[in-house]
Scaffold this motif. Structure first.
Motif: not given
Length: 305
Positions: A99-107, A42-55
């Motif tokens: 590429y396969l991944s998951l993201k689990l957001e939390f507070t 991918t192209e570089p993706n500029y974004s806000i990473y919010n509180p999360s677990l990524c696998i």
């Protein structure tokens, strides 16, 4: 142990592939669980990473926080404990093995609940640490994540079991080598907790000028202490953090609204269009109008393929 982890990652990969189906980011019936699939670098993706677990279960991803690089693949998990402006890129993938991944957001409230129920103690006086880290994934965590992802096959169970399995996953992270970093975001009065409040203030007022003294007053910190801990958490100063937010939002507005670059500059808080253009070019590699034309051309190519 490695064979068990391999089998768990393979099961997760099948689940993610089944519920995504095509390249892109995909929400699921579990509100906090997001899947991603990419078959091309991918192209570089500029974004806000919010509180999360990524696998990641297939491929490799690279994330830049300011000048600091985080690289993670199927052997790792990544945690962001606060909102952070980042640059992310999938750097290893293919059509055969996407590429396969998951993201689990939390507070923070979810973290606090686990801390209380498990009687995990976190020292609120510890100095703040970087709010992003990569750690080797363990079989116990993957087992918990699989239990959560399997709920997609029985949606009637999601309302009751998803919160329990999410809690279990967060417990695994809190028991891991970086657990104290995660716990700090939920402990009122800790340096990370206070820096999180400053981050939220900047994000809600990114287009407004501020004095560092005013930010320090908001969280009852000295100016030098705020500056030091903010940089430790985010890898940048408050001004640099604000600049990243402004430029990311400017790019979003230019792409979505086809509006004038000077108008966007003023809307995101710049007083000088020439300064906006210089800083935009420094961050994205091209002046605003040229960058947007380039991105739209790439989108048209993807549509026509």
């Amino acid at each position: 142990m490695y064979e068990q982890i391999y089998e768990q990652q393979n099961e997760l990969a099948k689940l993610i592939d089944r519920y995504s189906g095509r390249d892109g980011t995909h929400t699921t019936a579990i509100p906090s669980l997001i899947f991603a699939r990419q078959s091309h670098i991918t192209e570089p993706n500029y974004s806000i990473y919010n509180p999360s677990l990524c696998i990641v279960v297939q491929g490799v991803k690279e994330i830049f926080l300011a000048q600091e690089r985080f690289r993670y693949s199927l052997a790792d998990y990544l945690i962001a404990t606060v909102n952070l402006p980042t640059t992310a890129q999938v750097i290893e993938t293919s059509t055969d093995i996407p590429y396969l991944s998951l993201k689990l957001e939390f507070t923070p409230s979810q973290i606090l609940e686990v801390l209380r129920d498990a009687e995990i103690r976190v020292n609120p006086k510890k100095d703040a640490k970087r709010a992003m880290f990569v750690s080797p994934v363990e079989s116990s965590m993957l087992k918990s994540v699989i239990r959560l992802a399997r709920l997609l096959d029985s949606p009637q169970d999601i309302p009751i079991l998803a919160p329990l399995f999410t809690k279990e996953i967060l417990y695994r992270v809190l028991q891991g080598p970086y657990g104290s970093r995660l716990g700090q975001i939920a402990i009122e009065g800790s340096y990370t907790y206070r820096i999180r409040n400053v981050i939220e203030h900047i994000m809600h007022n990114y287009n407004q000028s501020f004095r560092i003294e005013d930010l320090a007053d908001i969280v009852n910190m000295g100016v030098s202490s705020l500056h030091r801990h903010f940089k430790e958490v985010t890898a940048m100063s408050p001004i640099q953090f604000q600049k990243q937010l402004r430029l990311q939002e400017a790019r979003h507005l230019l792409l979505s609204e086809s509006t004038d670059a000077c108008d966007v500059a003023f809307r995101v808080g710049y007083e000088s269009p020439s300064q906006f253009s210089r800083e935009y070019s420094r961050m994205f590699g091209f002046p605003p109008i040229e960058d947007i034309k380039r991105l739209r051309a790439k989108d048209d190519q993807r549509i026509n393929v």
